[in-house]
Design a protein around this motif. Structure first.
Motif, PDB file in Angstrom:
ATOM      1  N   UNK A 100      82.445  38.702  51.742  1.00  0.00           N
ATOM      2  CA  UNK A 100      82.145  39.630  52.918  1.00  0.00           C
ATOM      3  C   UNK A 100      81.461  40.837  52.276  1.00  0.00           C
ATOM      4  N   UNK A 101      81.353  41.515  53.225  1.00  0.00           N
ATOM      5  CA  UNK A 101      80.867  42.875  52.935  1.00  0.00           C
ATOM      6  C   UNK A 101      81.758  43.784  52.102  1.00  0.00           C
ATOM      7  N   UNK A 102      81.466  44.803  51.158  1.00  0.00           N
ATOM      8  CA  UNK A 102      82.383  45.674  50.642  1.00  0.00           C
ATOM      9  C   UNK A 102      82.150  46.970  50.730  1.00  0.00           C
ATOM     10  N   UNK A 103      83.112  47.908  50.737  1.00  0.00           N
ATOM     11  CA  UNK A 103      82.799  49.375  50.809  1.00  0.00           C
ATOM     12  C   UNK A 103      82.596  49.909  49.496  1.00  0.00           C
ATOM     13  N   UNK A 104      81.330  50.636  49.460  1.00  0.00           N
ATOM     14  CA  UNK A 104      81.280  51.306  48.057  1.00  0.00           C
ATOM     15  C   UNK A 104      81.913  52.606  48.282  1.00  0.00           C
ATOM     16  N   UNK A 105      82.571  53.087  47.440  1.00  0.00           N
ATOM     17  CA  UNK A 105      82.944  54.702  47.857  1.00  0.00           C
ATOM     18  C   UNK A 105      81.996  55.680  47.673  1.00  0.00           C
ATOM     19  N   UNK A 106      81.808  56.490  48.496  1.00  0.00           N
ATOM     20  CA  UNK A 106      80.554  57.328  48.443  1.00  0.00           C
ATOM     21  C   UNK A 106      80.983  58.557  47.421  1.00  0.00           C
ATOM     22  N   UNK A 107      79.979  58.761  46.575  1.00  0.00           N
ATOM     23  CA  UNK A 107      80.314  60.140  45.712  1.00  0.00           C
ATOM     24  C   UNK A 107      81.068  59.723  44.622  1.00  0.00           C
ATOM     25  N   UNK A 108      81.329  60.750  43.598  1.00  0.00           N
ATOM     26  CA  UNK A 108      82.114  60.359  42.578  1.00  0.00           C
ATOM     27  C   UNK A 108      81.390  59.504  41.288  1.00  0.00           C
ATOM     28  N   UNK A 109      79.884  59.110  41.605  1.00  0.00           N
ATOM     29  CA  UNK A 109      79.400  58.556  40.534  1.00  0.00           C
ATOM     30  C   UNK A 109      79.495  57.134  40.701  1.00  0.00           C
ATOM     31  N   UNK A 110      79.900  56.624  41.939  1.00  0.00           N
ATOM     32  CA  UNK A 110      79.970  55.135  41.777  1.00  0.00           C
ATOM     33  C   UNK A 110      78.635  54.379  41.980  1.00  0.00           C
ATOM     34  N   UNK A 111      78.466  53.041  41.376  1.00  0.00           N
ATOM     35  CA  UNK A 111      77.408  52.296  41.333  1.00  0.00           C
ATOM     36  C   UNK A 111      77.814  51.615  42.440  1.00  0.00           C
ATOM     37  N   UNK A 112      76.658  50.983  43.369  1.00  0.00           N
ATOM     38  CA  UNK A 112      76.948  50.155  44.412  1.00  0.00           C
ATOM     39  C   UNK A 112      77.879  48.693  43.760  1.00  0.00           C
ATOM     40  N   UNK A 113      78.688  48.610  44.211  1.00  0.00           N
ATOM     41  CA  UNK A 113      79.540  47.155  44.023  1.00  0.00           C
ATOM     42  C   UNK A 113      78.520  45.967  43.976  1.00  0.00           C
ATOM     43  N   UNK A 114      77.869  46.082  44.851  1.00  0.00           N
ATOM     44  CA  UNK A 114      77.011  44.703  45.046  1.00  0.00           C
ATOM     45  C   UNK A 114      75.910  44.911  43.859  1.00  0.00           C
ATOM     46  N   UNK A 115      75.405  45.993  43.583  1.00  0.00           N
ATOM     47  CA  UNK A 115      74.441  46.165  42.527  1.00  0.00           C
ATOM     48  C   UNK A 115      75.176  45.733  41.169  1.00  0.00           C
ATOM     49  N   UNK A 116      76.209  46.243  40.957  1.00  0.00           N
ATOM     50  CA  UNK A 116      77.066  46.095  39.635  1.00  0.00           C
ATOM     51  C   UNK A 116      77.255  44.521  39.542  1.00  0.00           C
ATOM     52  N   UNK A 117      77.711  43.778  40.762  1.00  0.00           N
ATOM     53  CA  UNK A 117      77.864  42.447  40.671  1.00  0.00           C
ATOM     54  C   UNK A 117      76.587  41.723  40.038  1.00  0.00           C
ATOM     55  N   UNK A 118      75.446  42.155  40.458  1.00  0.00           N
ATOM     56  CA  UNK A 118      74.388  41.079  40.302  1.00  0.00           C
ATOM     57  C   UNK A 118      74.108  41.556  38.877  1.00  0.00           C
ATOM     58  N   UNK A 119      74.206  42.632  38.385  1.00  0.00           N
ATOM     59  CA  UNK A 119      73.566  42.914  37.224  1.00  0.00           C
ATOM     60  C   UNK A 119      74.803  42.430  36.055  1.00  0.00           C
ATOM     61  N   UNK A 120      76.238  42.682  36.245  1.00  0.00           N
ATOM     62  CA  UNK A 120      77.115  42.213  35.329  1.00  0.00           C
ATOM     63  C   UNK A 120      77.178  40.759  35.277  1.00  0.00           C
TER      64      UNK A 120
END
Ligand code: NAP
Length: 422
Positions: A100-120
């Motif tokens: 399901x959809x995920x909240x990416x915390x705003x600010x604090x240098x967080x990479x989008x979780x979805x982008x991270x998942x795809x790359x990892x």
């Protein structure tokens, strides 16, 4: 392996990927993430529908053993981490999952979780089928002409994260190098941000290979390479050229180019051949509105694909219904393409369509097409009966608006009807 907060179900077996093929047992373990915001509502509804379809299609011989996984806010509550290492390990172990959809915390240098998942996980193909279902509200006059599957490259292009902020020594160093060593000209080299757009032969060909293979497996007529090669010759232009090259090298017996279609076959597509063609990205947006039935499978680079998939999804009903999957070599994570719509959290209100059809893609991916087709047919009947969630109800005269859970029940009830037509 032993996990801290998740458990491999004992009543299931792991899917394996060997010699380029998925090996799927009758009781496969599939990972799922409820996600945040509206995620739990749409996941609960979809799980009921997927399980019912599998049960009805295979009479109990096949059954999914679901393994709950965590990312986003839910993971933070369980692990104190938005993207736990354990989740990544479990995703690799179970091979096929849905989220399901995920909240990416705003600010604090967080990479989008979805982008991270795809790359990892190197899920290099973002696959988005877009088609119209009867009665689904659409801004087009003939939305049923839209039936495409977009393969968007997921790991390269301007998403590779090679960017330098204006005014930093790093940006200045890159600019100086380009100016002094490479003779590049900048409009203004002061306070100028710089990003790099890598597009490789390897990255392009593995994406195009998947797109053409899909066209073969699903009996599609054409694969269109969408690019901006008229301007960006060595990245987008190369994408196009490598696409044709791969088609000829690896699928020469089942593909012809659009040029050959006209020069050798008088414009009449020969049976058993897939036509490879290309279109410039800007004209493609226009064509998908004016003559969408000329397109079938689309293979494109990352940024073009990002824009194009949402634009085409809007032609047939928008975010509430568009499904998606991120697929690598074997490993796959299917996902709802919309966000967490936080204002609707726990209201049992929103449309589960995007996650539901991502699950249909997942069932097709593991080879369970009968269950997948049953869901599509029962969904079509439900919407034909004008039983819909709020988002469609507000655009549909005479609709019966139902909750997410009631919509799921209506679909399950129609499964027997579509299996045994009167
Ligand atoms: P959003 O959650 O997609 O919601 C925007 C609007 O789209 C909603 O207010 C609603 O429209 C409509 N919508 C979304 N899902 C729907 C559904 N299932 N059924 C019916 N309508 C639906 O976008 P956002 O508000 O920009 O983002 C919220 C959060 O989601 C952010 O934290 C963002 O980072 C995250 N996000 C996650 C993903 C992902 O995990 N794949 C993707 C995008 C965004 P109405 O208000 O008109 O009813």
């Amino acid at each position: 392996m032993a996990y801290q907060h998740v458990t491999l179900p004992k009543d299931g077996e792991k899917i394996r990927y060997e010699n380029g093929k998925l090996i799927v047992p009758d009781h496969p373990i599939l990972g799922y993430f409820e996600g945040d915001g509206i995620g739990p509502d749409i996941t609960r509804a979809s799980l009921r529908i997927w399980d019912a379809a599998v049960e009805k299609a295979y009479g109990g011989q096949r059954k999914v053993a679901w393994m709950q996984l965590y990312a986003g806010e839910q993971a933070y509550n369980v692990y104190g981490d938005y993207f736990p290492k354990e989740t990544l390990e479990a995703l690799r172990e179970v091979v096929v999952s849905i989220k399901g959809p995920l909240t990416t915390p705003v600010g604090g240098g967080f990479r989008s979780l979805n982008v991270a998942l795809r790359l990892e996980l190197d899920l290099y193909a973002c696959v988005r089928p877009v088609r119209h279902y009867p009665n689904v509200p659409s801004p087009l006059r003939e939305p049923d002409k839209v039936d495409v599957v977009i393969f968007r490259e997921n790991t390269e292009d301007v998403y590779s994260g090679i960017e330098y902020k204006a005014g930093t020594p790093e940006a200045q160093k890159v600019i100086d190098f380009l100016q002094k060593e490479m003779g590049a000209k900048f409009l203004s080299d002061v306070n100028c941000g710089v990003g790099i757009k890598p597009i490789s032969e390897f990255g392009t060909k593995r994406l195009v290979r998947k797109a053409i293979q899909y066209a073969i497996d699903y009996d599609r007529k054409s694969v269109t390479f969408v690019h901006k090669g008229n301007i960006q010759k060595f990245t987008e232009g190369a994408f196009r050229n490598w696409g044709y090259e791969l088609g000829k090298e690896e699928f020469g017996d089942v593909t012809i180019t659009e040029d050959e279609l006209w020069s050798q076959y008088g414009g009449k597509q020969p049976a058993g051949k897939i036509v490879l063609k290309d279109r410039i990205a800007d004209i493609m947006f226009q064509m998908m509105l004016l003559r969408p039935d000329e397109f079938d499978v689309i293979a494109t680079s990352n940024l073009n694909g990002d824009y194009l998939s949402d634009a085409i999804a809007a032609e047939v009903g928008g975010v509430g219904i568009a499904p998606g999957g991120n697929i690598g070599d074997g490993l796959a994570v299917f996902e709802a393409t919309h966000g967490t719509a936080p204002k609707y959290t726990n209201q049992d209100k929103v449309n589960p369509g995007s996650l539901l059809f991502s699950g249909v893609m997942m069932l097709e991916y593991i080879g369970w097409r009968e269950a997948a087709n049953l869901i599509t047919a029962a969904y079509t009947e439900t919407v034909k009966d004008k039983i819909v969630t709020y988002d469609f109800a507000r655009q549909m005269a005479g609709a019966t608006e139902v909750r997410t859970s009631e919509f799921a029940t209506a679909i399950i009830e129609r499964m027997d009807r579509v299996r045994q037509p009167a």
